[in-house]
Every structure is written in structure tokens, then in C-alpha cells.
Write an enzyme that holds these catalytic residues in place. Sequence first.
Site, PDB file in Angstrom:
ATOM      1  N   HIS A   1      23.059   3.620  11.485  1.00  0.00           N
ATOM      2  CA  HIS A   1      24.239   4.407  11.806  1.00  0.00           C
ATOM      3  C   HIS A   1      24.821   3.887  13.109  1.00  0.00           C
ATOM      4  O   HIS A   1      24.094   3.380  13.958  1.00  0.00           O
ATOM      5  CB  HIS A   1      23.876   5.893  11.926  1.00  0.00           C
ATOM      6  CG  HIS A   1      23.318   6.438  10.651  1.00  0.00           C
ATOM      7  ND1 HIS A   1      24.123   6.812   9.603  1.00  0.00           N
ATOM      8  CD2 HIS A   1      22.046   6.624  10.234  1.00  0.00           C
ATOM      9  CE1 HIS A   1      23.364   7.221   8.605  1.00  0.00           C
ATOM     10  NE2 HIS A   1      22.098   7.112   8.965  1.00  0.00           N
TER      11      HIS A   1
ATOM     12  N   ASN B   1       0.831  -1.183   0.000  1.00  0.00           N
ATOM     13  CA  ASN B   1       0.000   0.000   0.000  1.00  0.00           C
ATOM     14  C   ASN B   1       0.877   1.249   0.000  1.00  0.00           C
ATOM     15  O   ASN B   1       2.092   1.161  -0.077  1.00  0.00           O
ATOM     16  CB  ASN B   1      -0.953  -0.032   1.202  1.00  0.00           C
ATOM     17  CG  ASN B   1      -2.313   0.557   0.866  1.00  0.00           C
ATOM     18  OD1 ASN B   1      -2.409   1.558   0.174  1.00  0.00           O
ATOM     19  ND2 ASN B   1      -3.361  -0.072   1.366  1.00  0.00           N
TER      20      ASN B   1
END
Length: 135
Positions: free
Chosen positions: A106, A76
Site C-alpha cells: 500500500h 511447509n
Amino acid sequence: MRSFPIVPGWTAWQRSGRRQKKKVFQFNHTSPEEQETLDRLIREIIGVHGEALTVEQPFHCDYGSNIEVGENFFANYNLTILDVAKVVIGSNVQIAPNVSIYTAGHPLDPEAGTPGMSTESGSQSETMCGSAEIR
């Protein structure tokens, strides 16, 4: 699951990423009335896919080539897949609006947080995201 550094700026990755960003941009800015163009573009973006493939706009990814989806896949609106590592999604999967799948991150350790570095998370068995309908 292990992580290792990825250095942004690797030339091959940059070229690949730029090409895909152009295709993703085209996909996201194509009129919904141009269904054949949308079908062609999403099939060019996603690395491996079954015959029945529906992805609603907008869609975002890093490379696309690291994404594998099975047969009868439906996503969707506003799916984001950061596919620095391989993402494998099985058959007969429906993804709700605003879902994000990340294989990039990170460093969390301040000592490892060198500017310009990120990490790729993956495992030897790669990343598996369901093999049946998600509700």
C-alpha cells in the site's frame, strides 16, 4: 523496483481472484488422507511448477497464476504468497513454516494513500526467491 497503483475492483482481476480463492479454500479444507485431490488442486492453483511439488496446508495466495516454482519444491505449513506480480522460486527449494512472500503493498506516502488503492512491486527481472535450499 518500481511501484504503480492497482485499483481493487478491476473486473477481470476480481473474477480470477474469486476462482482461485475457491480452489485455495478447497485445497485447505481437503482431508490430508485425500492426497490425490490435494496434489491436483495445488497443481491447478500454482501457475508453473516442476513435477515434484509438495505444499502443506494451509496455503494462501492471491491468484496463483503469477507463481512459478521449480523442480523439487517443498513448502511447509502456512505459506502465503501475495502474487499480484510474478513470483519465481527456483528448483530444490524448501520453505519453512509461516513464510510470507509479498509483491503487493500500500502507498506509504500519505498524499498517495488514496482509499481503494494498492501498489504492485516488481522489477523488469521480476521477483526471484532463491534457487537452492533455504534453511
